[in-house]
Design a protein around this motif. Structure first.
Motif, PDB file in Angstrom:
ATOM      1  N   UNK A  21      -9.548  -6.873 -14.521  1.00  0.00           N
ATOM      2  CA  UNK A  21      -8.804  -5.690 -14.071  1.00  0.00           C
ATOM      3  C   UNK A  21      -8.112  -5.993 -12.744  1.00  0.00           C
ATOM      4  N   UNK A  22      -6.995  -5.337 -12.513  1.00  0.00           N
ATOM      5  CA  UNK A  22      -6.272  -5.502 -11.246  1.00  0.00           C
ATOM      6  C   UNK A  22      -6.966  -4.677 -10.170  1.00  0.00           C
ATOM      7  N   UNK A  23      -7.184  -5.295  -9.029  1.00  0.00           N
ATOM      8  CA  UNK A  23      -7.935  -4.647  -7.945  1.00  0.00           C
ATOM      9  C   UNK A  23      -7.106  -3.626  -7.179  1.00  0.00           C
ATOM     10  N   UNK A  24      -5.776  -3.775  -7.202  1.00  0.00           N
ATOM     11  CA  UNK A  24      -4.928  -2.925  -6.355  1.00  0.00           C
ATOM     12  C   UNK A  24      -4.817  -1.502  -6.855  1.00  0.00           C
ATOM     13  N   UNK A  36      10.744 -12.761  -8.234  1.00  0.00           N
ATOM     14  CA  UNK A  36       9.523 -12.825  -9.045  1.00  0.00           C
ATOM     15  C   UNK A  36       9.241 -11.484  -9.728  1.00  0.00           C
ATOM     16  N   UNK A  37      10.217 -10.576  -9.681  1.00  0.00           N
ATOM     17  CA  UNK A  37      10.138  -9.296 -10.394  1.00  0.00           C
ATOM     18  C   UNK A  37       8.926  -8.477  -9.953  1.00  0.00           C
ATOM     19  N   UNK A  38       8.610  -8.522  -8.683  1.00  0.00           N
ATOM     20  CA  UNK A  38       7.441  -7.810  -8.176  1.00  0.00           C
ATOM     21  C   UNK A  38       7.705  -6.321  -7.985  1.00  0.00           C
ATOM     22  N   UNK A  39       8.981  -5.930  -7.957  1.00  0.00           N
ATOM     23  CA  UNK A  39       9.402  -4.526  -7.831  1.00  0.00           C
ATOM     24  C   UNK A  39       9.343  -3.987  -6.410  1.00  0.00           C
ATOM     25  N   UNK A  61      13.720   2.951  -3.159  1.00  0.00           N
ATOM     26  CA  UNK A  61      13.574   4.270  -3.774  1.00  0.00           C
ATOM     27  C   UNK A  61      12.723   5.206  -2.931  1.00  0.00           C
ATOM     28  N   UNK A  62      11.534   4.752  -2.564  1.00  0.00           N
ATOM     29  CA  UNK A  62      10.557   5.643  -1.945  1.00  0.00           C
ATOM     30  C   UNK A  62      10.726   5.806  -0.441  1.00  0.00           C
ATOM     31  N   UNK A  63      11.154   4.763   0.244  1.00  0.00           N
ATOM     32  CA  UNK A  63      11.279   4.827   1.707  1.00  0.00           C
ATOM     33  C   UNK A  63      12.710   5.159   2.132  1.00  0.00           C
ATOM     34  N   UNK A 114       0.817  -1.203   0.000  1.00  0.00           N
ATOM     35  CA  UNK A 114       0.000   0.000   0.000  1.00  0.00           C
ATOM     36  C   UNK A 114       0.860   1.266   0.000  1.00  0.00           C
ATOM     37  N   UNK A 115       0.539   2.169  -0.905  1.00  0.00           N
ATOM     38  CA  UNK A 115       1.215   3.471  -1.058  1.00  0.00           C
ATOM     39  C   UNK A 115       2.673   3.350  -1.507  1.00  0.00           C
ATOM     40  N   UNK A 116       3.146   2.140  -1.739  1.00  0.00           N
ATOM     41  CA  UNK A 116       4.547   1.955  -2.137  1.00  0.00           C
ATOM     42  C   UNK A 116       4.638   1.251  -3.485  1.00  0.00           C
ATOM     43  N   UNK A 117       3.923   0.147  -3.651  1.00  0.00           N
ATOM     44  CA  UNK A 117       3.985  -0.643  -4.877  1.00  0.00           C
ATOM     45  C   UNK A 117       2.564  -1.031  -5.276  1.00  0.00           C
ATOM     46  N   UNK A 118       1.950  -0.197  -6.090  1.00  0.00           N
ATOM     47  CA  UNK A 118       0.573  -0.418  -6.517  1.00  0.00           C
ATOM     48  C   UNK A 118       0.532  -0.447  -8.038  1.00  0.00           C
ATOM     49  N   UNK A 119       1.337  -1.367  -8.622  1.00  0.00           N
ATOM     50  CA  UNK A 119       1.546  -1.373 -10.065  1.00  0.00           C
ATOM     51  C   UNK A 119       0.883  -2.555 -10.763  1.00  0.00           C
ATOM     52  N   UNK A 120       0.305  -3.470 -10.004  1.00  0.00           N
ATOM     53  CA  UNK A 120      -0.390  -4.613 -10.602  1.00  0.00           C
ATOM     54  C   UNK A 120       0.515  -5.505 -11.423  1.00  0.00           C
ATOM     55  N   UNK A 121       1.777  -5.615 -11.050  1.00  0.00           N
ATOM     56  CA  UNK A 121       2.747  -6.367 -11.857  1.00  0.00           C
ATOM     57  C   UNK A 121       2.472  -7.862 -11.871  1.00  0.00           C
ATOM     58  N   UNK A 122       2.050  -8.410 -10.742  1.00  0.00           N
ATOM     59  CA  UNK A 122       1.878  -9.868 -10.655  1.00  0.00           C
ATOM     60  C   UNK A 122       0.549 -10.341 -11.216  1.00  0.00           C
TER      61      UNK A 122
END
Length: 578
Positions: free
Chosen positions: A59-62, A146-149, A156-158, A37-45
């Protein structure tokens, strides 16, 4: 408000709410893997896909928001098929040997695969190959990535260090150290936040449990263990123990059953650190115009690595006091060896820490002031000590409480709050006040520096002098503070920095609860322990008094400087000009 229907249930949520959060508010769980939440909300997986009526694609829910009248199905046949297919594709590029993975049993991918009843892989398995130094404190296994980022985004962000980045293109896309560097060439602070936010076992600490077992099996070695303050607030989590039951005294009991000879409390050397650091701070205050302020705390090795690589011109403002871990190691192989009447070389010093950077700190060549090899021989994270306890088949549910050994097992409440952001500052000010006035303040006089805010400021009156102090946790917050100091926008006398958000309680070596941030509740445990401690001032610790009377003399004495202080310029970070 927006009216929607999820799985036949009509609910009302605020505009701009994601489908994931809307479902959660209705008690409906949508599985996620890459989401933070608020950090990685890219729907990659694409594990969180849902079916929305009148929408041709899942559609991705996140990262998709609700709309008025939306009808959502979170587990329709179409969703189940797609979700299972997506996870199978992820598994085809993932080393699935779960039995030899540090995250087995606590892995989000493993749980999701089990929940989806995946019992075989229909796709050809292709695992990448990448070399990694086995001796580095942080270990990355490219075959588990698993390249989830998540690691990229957290760093980067924190933490604002940008150690990780995307590498390669197309099917070869993966995560690696940024700017084509090798990890040992990077300015990684070893905070370990990438480890605690990785959903699988792609990132972990270097495992040193076997070294501990070898030491236990060696009849020539006297194993001396220290337990860091923040460990006591978290060690029971992995065993499902309540915080009330999982006391540090039960951890002492477990380690005695493992077979360690002497078990001590790092709170003791935290009190020792305060004696030295508070004295050093007051000396700098006396020098006034000849001192460059602020003085920075030096007990967090992740922070020390950060300042040396990012702000090398400010390194001289660090306190020269060693961290409690290193002070303990030096005292164990000098003062305590003398009390035992043994050669210091017989003592094998082990620390249990909530931290990955401590593994690096113990290995710094100049951390050998007791004259018998490294002052700390081995560092185990909280997670490693959990694995050691499991390996010894100890039933933690039946542990009785046992006391630390003496005299290095006595610590004050001021020592225990070292594990919380603001705790070092508060402990130091308690003792500095006593040194200046000759009387104790109310122990909670400096509680303004408590709390989870990433950058806190406070002013206190010290015998007529106004002290301006600041506390930061998390390296992103630290960078903002450091830039403000450098540009003259803020002025402080004393600054405490912890590399991990929330301090050591949220350290990179602590138990992992995927998607949960537990630093705050762990900090509350530490402050509660301080509150009920009969000793709340470092200078009142009887073992500390005795150590000075019998051995060190006084704070900042010649022997204290030899054993308890260090030269931060005696080693370099990659790229640092000494």
């Amino acid at each position: 408000m927006v009216n929607i229907t999820i799985n036949g249930q009509k609910i009302k949520v605020k505009e701009e709410t994601t489908i994931l959060d809307a479902a959660k508010s209705a008690g409906i769980k949508i599985p996620t893997l890459c989401y933070l939440k608020d950090i990685n909300e890219i729907g990659a997986c694409r594990v969180c896909v849902v079916e929305v009526e009148d929408c041709t694609k899942l559609v991705t829910a996140c990262n998709n928001k609700v709309k008025e009248g939306m009808v959502i199905h979170t587990n329709s046949p179409k969703v189940r098929e797609s979700r299972k297919n997506n996870v199978e594709l992820i598994l085809s590029q993932h080393d699935c040997r779960c039995a030899i993975c540090a995250r087995s049993g606590n892995c989000s991918l493993q749980k999701i695969a089990n929940d989806l009843d995946i019992l075989g892989l229909p796709f050809e398995t292709k695992l990448p190959k990448a070399a990694w130094p086995a001796d580095f404190p942080l270990i990355r296994n490219a075959q588990k990535c698993i390249k989830c980022m998540r690691c990229v985004q957290v760093c980067d962000k924190i933490q604002d260090l940008h150690i990780w980045d995307i590498a390669g293109t197309g099917s070869r896309t993966t995560i690696d150290v940024s700017r084509n560097r090798r990890i040992k060439e990077s300015d990684c602070a070893l905070c370990g936040q990438c480890i605690t936010h990785c959903p699988v076992g792609a990132l972990r600490e270097r495992d040193d449990v076997d070294k501990a077992l070898d030491a236990l099996a060696d009849p020539e070695k006297i194993t001396v263990v220290q337990i860091a303050p923040a460990v006591r607030a978290a060690w029971g989590e992995a065993f499902g123990l309540s915080r009330e039951f999982a006391t540090v005294k039960r951890l002492v009991s477990a380690l005695r059953k493992v077979g360690f000879n002497y078990i001590f409390d790092t709170d003791f050397s935290a009190d020792l650190t305060i004696m030295e650091e508070a004295s050093e701070f007051l000396e700098r205050l006396k020098n006034g115009e000849n001192t460059v302020f602020p003085m920075f705390t030096s007990c967090c090795p992740g922070w020390v690595r950060f300042i040396k690589s990012q702000y090398p011109d400010m390194v001289d403002q660090l306190s020269s006091a060693k961290s409690p871990q290193q002070m303990f190691g030096a005292i164990a192989k000098s003062y305590y060896a003398q009390l035992l009447g043994v050669e210091p070389s017989k003592i094998y010093s082990i620390s249990v820490m909530p931290c990955v950077a401590k593994k690096h700190e113990a290995a710094i060549p100049v951390m050998n002031d007791a004259g018998s090899g490294p002052d700390v021989d081995l560092v185990l994270t909280t997670r490693e000590i959990e694995r050691l306890i499991r390996a010894e088949h100890i039933n933690v549910d039946n542990l009785d409480e046992e006391e630390f050994d003496s005299p290095l097992g006595i610590g004050s409440g001021a020592g225990v709050i070292f594990g919380a952001t603001g705790g070092v500052m508060e402990a130091a000010l308690r003792t500095a006040y006593y040194f200046v006035t000759g009387r104790n303040p109310d122990p909670d006089s400096f509680s303004k520096v408590r709390g989870m805010d990433g950058w806190k400021e406070a002013e206190f009156n010290l015998a007529g002098q106004t002290l301006k102090v600041a506390v930061a946790s998390g390296l992103g917050n630290t960078r903002r503070l450091m830039e403000a100091i450098r540009k003259g926008r803020v002025q402080y006398h004393f600054v405490e920095i912890m590399a991990c958000p929330g301090g050591c309680a949220g350290g990179g070596g602590q138990p992992i609860a995927d998607g949960e941030e537990r630093a705050e509740e762990r900090c509350e445990v530490l402050y509660g322990l301080d509150k009920v401690n009969n000793l709340r001032f470092s200078h009142e610790n009887p073992s500390i008094k005795k150590c000075y009377e019998e051995y060190l003399g006084e704070p900042l004495s010649h022997l204290s400087h030899e054993l308890l202080h260090t030269d931060h310029h005696a080693w370099t970070m990659p790229g640092e000009v000494n």
